[in-house]
Design an enzyme around this catalytic site. Sequence first.
Site, mmCIF file in Angstrom:
data_model
loop_
_atom_site.group_PDB
_atom_site.id
_atom_site.type_symbol
_atom_site.label_atom_id
_atom_site.label_comp_id
_atom_site.label_asym_id
_atom_site.label_seq_id
_atom_site.Cartn_x
_atom_site.Cartn_y
_atom_site.Cartn_z
ATOM 1 N N GLU A 181 0.725 -1.228 -0.108
ATOM 2 C CA GLU A 181 0.017 0.017 0.054
ATOM 3 C C GLU A 181 1.098 1.287 0.051
ATOM 4 O O GLU A 181 0.804 2.090 1.086
ATOM 5 C CB GLU A 181 -1.202 -0.134 1.187
ATOM 6 C CG GLU A 181 -2.083 -1.290 0.985
ATOM 7 C CD GLU A 181 -3.068 -1.393 1.862
ATOM 8 O OE1 GLU A 181 -3.215 -0.351 2.685
ATOM 9 O OE2 GLU A 181 -4.067 -2.266 1.896
ATOM 10 N N GLU A 235 -5.064 -8.752 -0.954
ATOM 11 C CA GLU A 235 -5.709 -8.401 0.207
ATOM 12 C C GLU A 235 -7.256 -8.247 0.458
ATOM 13 O O GLU A 235 -7.477 -7.636 -0.439
ATOM 14 C CB GLU A 235 -4.729 -7.321 1.080
ATOM 15 C CG GLU A 235 -5.070 -7.486 2.346
ATOM 16 C CD GLU A 235 -4.148 -6.180 3.404
ATOM 17 O OE1 GLU A 235 -3.011 -6.349 3.111
ATOM 18 O OE2 GLU A 235 -4.767 -5.392 3.861
ATOM 19 N N CYS A 260 -10.388 -7.775 3.573
ATOM 20 C CA CYS A 260 -10.646 -8.298 5.133
ATOM 21 C C CYS A 260 -11.976 -7.618 5.361
ATOM 22 O O CYS A 260 -12.149 -6.546 4.676
ATOM 23 C CB CYS A 260 -9.426 -7.431 5.709
ATOM 24 S SG CYS A 260 -9.696 -7.211 7.201
ATOM 25 N N ASN A 320 -13.046 -10.816 -8.925
ATOM 26 C CA ASN A 320 -11.556 -10.914 -9.393
ATOM 27 C C ASN A 320 -11.166 -12.038 -10.345
ATOM 28 O O ASN A 320 -10.424 -11.683 -11.393
ATOM 29 C CB ASN A 320 -10.884 -11.048 -8.111
ATOM 30 C CG ASN A 320 -10.625 -9.924 -7.039
ATOM 31 O OD1 ASN A 320 -9.909 -9.895 -6.025
ATOM 32 N ND2 ASN A 320 -11.462 -9.038 -7.380
HETATM 33 C C1 LIG Z 1 -11.918 -7.857 -6.456
HETATM 34 O O1 LIG Z 1 -13.251 -7.784 -6.498
HETATM 35 C C2 LIG Z 1 -13.636 -6.856 -5.666
HETATM 36 C C3 LIG Z 1 -15.005 -6.981 -5.320
HETATM 37 O O2 LIG Z 1 -15.284 -7.370 -3.972
HETATM 38 C C4 LIG Z 1 -13.237 -5.633 -6.172
HETATM 39 O O3 LIG Z 1 -13.342 -4.490 -5.444
HETATM 40 C C5 LIG Z 1 -11.645 -5.573 -6.591
HETATM 41 O O4 LIG Z 1 -11.378 -4.479 -7.228
HETATM 42 C C6 LIG Z 1 -11.381 -6.914 -7.412
HETATM 43 N N1 LIG Z 1 -10.031 -7.033 -7.531
HETATM 44 C C7 LIG Z 1 -9.692 -7.734 -8.624
HETATM 45 C C8 LIG Z 1 -8.368 -7.654 -8.837
HETATM 46 O O5 LIG Z 1 -10.342 -8.007 -9.614
#
Ligand SMILES: *[C@@H]1O[C@H](CO)[C@@H](O)[C@H](O)[C@H]1NC(C)=O
Length: 527
Positions: A264, A373, A375, A401
């Site tokens: 971060e 990460e 949480c 994701n």
């Molecule tokens: C993963 O999913 C979340 C939604 O819960 C989103 O905010 C985040 O950006 C996504 N990250 C990736 C790498 O897709």
Amino acid sequence: MKFQKHSLVLVVPFVILIIWLTSAADTDRPCLRKYLDNGSADTLVCVCTADYCDSVTRAMPSSGEYVIYSSSEAGSRFEKSTGKLQSLREDGMYSINLELDPTVTYQTIDGFGGAVSDAAAITWDSLKDPGLKQNFIQSYCSSSGIQYNMLRVPIGGTDFSTRAYAYNELPENDAALTNFTLAQEDYAYKIPLIRACMEAAVAPVHVLGATWSPPPWMKTNNDYVGYSRLKKDHLQTYADYHYKFLEHYAAAGVPVWGISIANEPLHGSVNYLPYGFNNLGWTLDDMTQYIVHHLGPTLRNETSKFKHIKIISGDDLRFTITLYWNMLVLLFPETLQYLDGVAVHYYMNKYVPATILSQAMEDYPGKFVIATEICAGGVPTDAHLTSWGKAELYANDIIENLSNNVIGWTDWNMCLNMEGGPNWRGGRVDAPVKINAQAGEFYKQPMFYAIGHFSKFVPRGSRRISATVESKTDVQNLAFLTPDNTIVMVLLNKGSAEKVRIILGKKEAVLSLEAKSITTIEMLNLY
Ligand SMILES: *[C@@H]1O[C@H](CO)[C@@H](O)[C@H](O)[C@H]1NC(C)=O
Ligand SMILES: *[C@@H]1O[C@H](CO)[C@@H](O)[C@H](O)[C@H]1NC(C)=O
Ligand SMILES: *[C@@H]1O[C@H](CO)[C@@H](O)[C@H](O)[C@H]1NC(C)=O
Ligand SMILES: *[C@@H]1O[C@H](CO)[C@@H](O)[C@H](O)[C@H]1NC(C)=O
């Protein structure tokens, strides 16, 4: 004659015992239910003691059959059953039709896991009883658990530590790092946890390292927290610092798979955040200097023992991917020779569409996005979430994701104490496993099962495949072709009970999904 009769009497119960023991070994153990706090239905957890812990094995489907595992708000936890595939009925009327096509493939999955923060490792160790500690390891890492194959480890301390520290804090201004040693937290807690997981794991564990803060003497503000930069004359010192960390972890039996440039970095780059934790701020210019002239050459050097280690930028909020990837590699394309990919965190996701993640990599074949990460209970918007709500949050995060070409996904603290700590800054968050050291128990929350619906059934090397939904539905899905030539599909149902028809070639499986549930289905690839 007399003798034989006698021995039969002795042998028969013994044989029965052996059969019972061997079959018990691959029998799933159900959740030992307990309602925490005020006993309301939404505080249901599964209790593990030294003598008992729930478990589940992945059963290979036979031809013509599928195996399903289901968890729900109502209380199912990896409930396993089998069904028969049917011939596709052209006139089948179902509200939801999902058509799988394993010939259309996307990214290859590297793994799933969580973070071995000091807080997690210290809390795990507080269980004391070796059998209980091993039940935790089995639950997370083994074939009777959720088969983690990726662990994130902080390089030095974070806010989730019992004190602020880094390595080689003394002597100050020691550019040669003459006093570099690991900390007691590494030797007594983190390394033992990681090694126990490596031993229990089904596949090699990919360890990802990230630094929160270097020793204060390398920083402009001479502190762990607050607005800061790396002093310009310590760019190489900081690269060497990471090299030494890798050497010490390798010597302790923990080979590291990848490291990020910073955890971060945005946090130390702005100076108005109310909750300060260990960090280091970066400008893109300094970051480029560091990657191209220091960290990159140090690691990818002819004489380096860590030539193959992955170097990952970002490791920050999703929206920062535009900064720590798009802008970085656009303005400073020379960084691309060293960067393998970018890492993103879950927080504040709602402000940016997940599609920026797949878009980010379109022009950079061979580079990856990894989610490092998430949480729950840490940001105000998550605090009101109920227990099953957090399971949905996690499952939704993984689905979103991985739908966007992310290759790996890691949670934050693997476990915490009942208060959601320890944390030297006073921070408190939730974790999939809560440790009640006093009672000699730990509790698996719904989040644990939510992760497991993916991590257990989507082994490394699985490829995401196309799944087309023919109707409008709230049921979210992800499908994979595994290295075992099976098809695994995970379904998240946030609404009421549903009937779903899954179509694979000329076959179909009709599933009844419980209200508010997560279901994994596995079948042989018939293509
Ligand atoms: C993963 O999913 C979340 C939604 O819960 C989103 O905010 C985040 O950006 C996504 N990250 C990736 C790498 O897709
Ligand atoms: C019990 O706890 C749950 C979850 O924390 C909360 O939603 C509920 O209102 C509480 N019920 C009572 C009777 O205090
Ligand atoms: C080396 O580091 C240790 C802490 O790990 C510290 O106690 C000691 O004083 C340091 N040695 C020197 C010469 O600064
Ligand atoms: C490679 O490493 C050696 C030893 O650490 C160092 O002397 C040399 O300058 C490095 N080469 C490059 C290109 O960074």
